[in-house]
Write a protein that holds these residues in place. Structure first.
Motif, PDB file in Angstrom:
ATOM      1  N   VAL A  44      43.834  33.993  45.581  1.00 51.03           N
ATOM      2  CA  VAL A  44      44.492  32.956  44.780  1.00 51.03           C
ATOM      3  C   VAL A  44      43.677  32.662  43.525  1.00 51.03           C
ATOM      4  CG1 VAL A  44      45.231  30.544  44.745  1.00 51.03           C
ATOM      5  CG2 VAL A  44      45.649  31.945  46.774  1.00 51.03           C
ATOM      6  N   ALA A  45      42.359  32.551  43.680  1.00 54.67           N
ATOM      7  CA  ALA A  45      41.499  32.280  42.524  1.00 54.67           C
ATOM      8  C   ALA A  45      41.582  33.418  41.511  1.00 54.67           C
ATOM      9  CB  ALA A  45      40.055  32.079  42.986  1.00 54.67           C
ATOM     10  N   GLY A  46      41.613  34.659  41.996  1.00 55.55           N
ATOM     11  CA  GLY A  46      41.719  35.789  41.084  1.00 55.55           C
ATOM     12  C   GLY A  46      43.024  35.793  40.315  1.00 55.55           C
ATOM     13  N   ALA A  47      44.124  35.493  41.017  1.00 56.75           N
ATOM     14  CA  ALA A  47      45.424  35.444  40.349  1.00 56.75           C
ATOM     15  C   ALA A  47      45.485  34.304  39.347  1.00 56.75           C
ATOM     16  CB  ALA A  47      46.537  35.289  41.389  1.00 56.75           C
ATOM     17  N   ALA A  48      44.935  33.146  39.718  1.00 54.82           N
ATOM     18  CA  ALA A  48      44.930  32.004  38.801  1.00 54.82           C
ATOM     19  C   ALA A  48      44.087  32.305  37.571  1.00 54.82           C
ATOM     20  CB  ALA A  48      44.401  30.760  39.521  1.00 54.82           C
ATOM     21  N   GLY A  49      42.960  32.975  37.783  1.00 50.52           N
ATOM     22  CA  GLY A  49      42.113  33.347  36.649  1.00 50.52           C
ATOM     23  C   GLY A  49      42.819  34.305  35.702  1.00 50.52           C
ATOM     24  N   LEU A  50      43.594  35.221  36.257  1.00 48.91           N
ATOM     25  CA  LEU A  50      44.366  36.148  35.431  1.00 48.91           C
ATOM     26  C   LEU A  50      45.395  35.382  34.598  1.00 48.91           C
ATOM     27  CD1 LEU A  50      44.980  39.116  34.737  1.00 48.91           C
ATOM     28  CD2 LEU A  50      46.610  39.115  36.643  1.00 48.91           C
ATOM     29  N   GLY A  51      46.070  34.431  35.236  1.00 42.41           N
ATOM     30  CA  GLY A  51      47.059  33.641  34.512  1.00 42.41           C
ATOM     31  C   GLY A  51      46.447  32.759  33.449  1.00 42.41           C
ATOM     32  N   LEU A  52      45.204  32.313  33.680  1.00 40.75           N
ATOM     33  CA  LEU A  52      44.526  31.461  32.690  1.00 40.75           C
ATOM     34  C   LEU A  52      44.293  32.177  31.368  1.00 40.75           C
ATOM     35  CD1 LEU A  52      41.852  29.455  34.736  1.00 40.75           C
ATOM     36  CD2 LEU A  52      43.743  28.516  33.390  1.00 40.75           C
ATOM     37  N   LEU A  65      52.035  31.854  43.182  1.00 40.01           N
ATOM     38  CA  LEU A  65      52.719  33.061  43.637  1.00 40.01           C
ATOM     39  C   LEU A  65      51.824  33.886  44.563  1.00 40.01           C
ATOM     40  CD1 LEU A  65      54.515  34.172  40.338  1.00 40.01           C
ATOM     41  CD2 LEU A  65      55.570  33.182  42.373  1.00 40.01           C
ATOM     42  N   ALA A  66      50.553  33.996  44.206  1.00 41.84           N
ATOM     43  CA  ALA A  66      49.620  34.728  45.056  1.00 41.84           C
ATOM     44  C   ALA A  66      49.431  34.016  46.390  1.00 41.84           C
ATOM     45  CB  ALA A  66      48.271  34.878  44.344  1.00 41.84           C
ATOM     46  N   TRP A  67      49.402  32.700  46.371  1.00 39.85           N
ATOM     47  CA  TRP A  67      49.233  31.895  47.589  1.00 39.85           C
ATOM     48  C   TRP A  67      50.387  32.163  48.556  1.00 39.85           C
ATOM     49  CZ3 TRP A  67      46.585  26.684  46.237  1.00 39.85           C
ATOM     50  CH2 TRP A  67      45.799  26.255  47.312  1.00 39.85           C
ATOM     51  N   VAL A  68      51.591  32.167  48.023  1.00 41.55           N
ATOM     52  CA  VAL A  68      52.762  32.415  48.863  1.00 41.55           C
ATOM     53  C   VAL A  68      52.792  33.859  49.343  1.00 41.55           C
ATOM     54  CG1 VAL A  68      55.281  32.484  48.898  1.00 41.55           C
ATOM     55  CG2 VAL A  68      54.113  30.597  47.753  1.00 41.55           C
ATOM     56  N   ALA A  69      52.466  34.788  48.453  1.00 41.38           N
ATOM     57  CA  ALA A  69      52.546  36.203  48.803  1.00 41.38           C
ATOM     58  C   ALA A  69      51.512  36.594  49.847  1.00 41.38           C
ATOM     59  CB  ALA A  69      52.376  37.052  47.550  1.00 41.38           C
ATOM     60  N   ILE A  70      50.269  36.158  49.686  1.00 43.91           N
ATOM     61  CA  ILE A  70      49.207  36.589  50.597  1.00 43.91           C
ATOM     62  C   ILE A  70      49.389  35.996  51.988  1.00 43.91           C
ATOM     63  CG2 ILE A  70      47.604  34.730  50.009  1.00 43.91           C
ATOM     64  CD1 ILE A  70      46.766  38.397  50.857  1.00 43.91           C
ATOM     65  N   MET A 135      35.825  27.225  43.450  1.00 42.88           N
ATOM     66  CA  MET A 135      35.987  26.068  44.328  1.00 42.88           C
ATOM     67  C   MET A 135      37.290  26.112  45.124  1.00 42.88           C
ATOM     68  SD  MET A 135      34.437  22.719  42.440  1.00 42.88           S
ATOM     69  CE  MET A 135      32.683  22.594  42.064  1.00 42.88           C
ATOM     70  N   LEU A 136      38.204  26.995  44.760  1.00 44.20           N
ATOM     71  CA  LEU A 136      39.410  27.145  45.574  1.00 44.20           C
ATOM     72  C   LEU A 136      39.081  27.711  46.956  1.00 44.20           C
ATOM     73  CD1 LEU A 136      42.192  28.505  43.195  1.00 44.20           C
ATOM     74  CD2 LEU A 136      42.326  26.459  44.628  1.00 44.20           C
ATOM     75  N   VAL A 137      38.043  28.522  47.036  1.00 44.65           N
ATOM     76  CA  VAL A 137      37.705  29.179  48.301  1.00 44.65           C
ATOM     77  C   VAL A 137      37.334  28.168  49.382  1.00 44.65           C
ATOM     78  CG1 VAL A 137      36.192  30.845  49.433  1.00 44.65           C
ATOM     79  CG2 VAL A 137      37.059  31.306  47.132  1.00 44.65           C
ATOM     80  N   PRO A 138      36.411  27.219  49.142  1.00 41.28           N
ATOM     81  CA  PRO A 138      36.119  26.246  50.199  1.00 41.28           C
ATOM     82  C   PRO A 138      37.297  25.342  50.543  1.00 41.28           C
ATOM     83  CG  PRO A 138      34.901  25.715  48.185  1.00 41.28           C
ATOM     84  CD  PRO A 138      35.470  27.077  48.009  1.00 41.28           C
ATOM     85  N   VAL A 139      38.189  25.104  49.586  1.00 41.54           N
ATOM     86  CA  VAL A 139      39.386  24.299  49.882  1.00 41.54           C
ATOM     87  C   VAL A 139      40.255  25.009  50.914  1.00 41.54           C
ATOM     88  CG1 VAL A 139      41.575  23.475  48.926  1.00 41.54           C
ATOM     89  CG2 VAL A 139      39.459  23.065  47.689  1.00 41.54           C
ATOM     90  N   VAL A 140      40.525  26.285  50.672  1.00 44.18           N
ATOM     91  CA  VAL A 140      41.397  27.043  51.570  1.00 44.18           C
ATOM     92  C   VAL A 140      40.719  27.264  52.919  1.00 44.18           C
ATOM     93  CG1 VAL A 140      42.753  29.139  51.803  1.00 44.18           C
ATOM     94  CG2 VAL A 140      42.442  28.131  49.553  1.00 44.18           C
ATOM     95  N   LEU A 141      39.422  27.510  52.914  1.00 40.24           N
ATOM     96  CA  LEU A 141      38.668  27.663  54.162  1.00 40.24           C
ATOM     97  C   LEU A 141      38.734  26.393  55.001  1.00 40.24           C
ATOM     98  CD1 LEU A 141      35.113  29.166  54.551  1.00 40.24           C
ATOM     99  CD2 LEU A 141      35.655  26.955  55.554  1.00 40.24           C
TER     100      LEU A 141
END
Length: 236
Positions: A44-52, A65-70, A135-141
């Motif tokens: 999700v962080a990688g996809a968001a970074g790409l969109g940024l 979109l990545a969150w839903v897809a993965i 910081m998205l990683v610890p949120v999802v974890l």
């Protein structure tokens, strides 16, 4: 390692090899649910970074979109089913079970899923302006620690895949992941809000639904993710 891969197969749509597992392995996979959040969070962080690279709204949309897809919309499906059950059963446990077993989605479920997607889109848009992507990683974890609590605390709503996790539950796994979330909270203090949000969802499930199921786990993960994003924005 086999149980980690099994957990990833259960919680994500990552292309992973087929495994030779038994019921013991399946039940024990719950101990690795928080680890699957690392994979989801990184994607999700990688996809968001790409969109940024385009603008923050694109970053939020790509991330969503990545969150839903993965996750294969697995947790959103649970949220929709729980919303339908709570909205249509009116306290009748027999009808509640029938609604949960119905593969079709009702109006309550549609509204709940739509609101959750809109909320995550807006929250991600605001979040990306204030926090680094990692910081998205610890949120999802942290959101995936919830099932370790609900499985032990709540009665099984019915016999099914989720009810098998109870035999695989171990206190050591919960304590290890909770300690990790506690430590991460020194860098991301809003993670400590999970100490309130996790039992709050468990209390709601017990009082309104009567117990835990796969749908309850999925809905809880979705709501915890959004709740932690809100907490980060409020405490920034």
């Amino acid at each position: 390692m086999k149980r980690l891969v099994l957990a990833l197969q259960l919680m994500t749509r990552l292309p992973l090899p087929a495994l030779d597992v038994d019921q013991t392995d399946f039940a024990a996979a719950i101990r690795w649910f928080p680890a699957t959040g690392i994979a989801v969070g990184l994607i999700v962080a990688g996809a968001a970074g790409l969109g940024l690279r385009i603008d923050p709204w694109a970053g939020a949309l790509f991330g969503l979109l990545a969150w839903v897809a993965i996750t294969g919309a697995l947790h959103l499906d649970g949220l929709g089913d729980i919303a339908d059950a709570a909205g249509a059963a009116h306290g009748d446990r027999t009808r509640l079970s029938a609604v949960l077993a119905d593969p079709h989605i009702g109006s309550f479920g549609v509204v709940a899923i739509a609101m959750q997607l809109l909320a995550k889109l807006v929250l991600l848009r605001l979040w990306l302006e204030n926090f680094p992507l990692w910081m998205l990683v610890p949120v999802v974890l942290t959101a995936r620690i919830g099932p370790l609590v609900w499985t032990r605390w709540l009665p099984s709503l019915h016999e099914g895949l989720a009810s098998q996790f109870r035999s695989g539950w171990r206190a050591g796994a919960l304590l290890s992941w909770a300690m990790l979330a506690l430590l991460l909270g020194f860098w991301v203090p809003a993670l400590w809000a999970a100490a309130l949000l996790i039992p709050l969802w468990g209390w709601w499930l017990r009082s309104r639904i009567g117990g835990i199921s796969g749908d309850g786990h999925g809905a809880g993960i979705e709501l915890l993710e959004s709740g932690l994003l809100v907490a980060m924005l409020l405490l920034r």
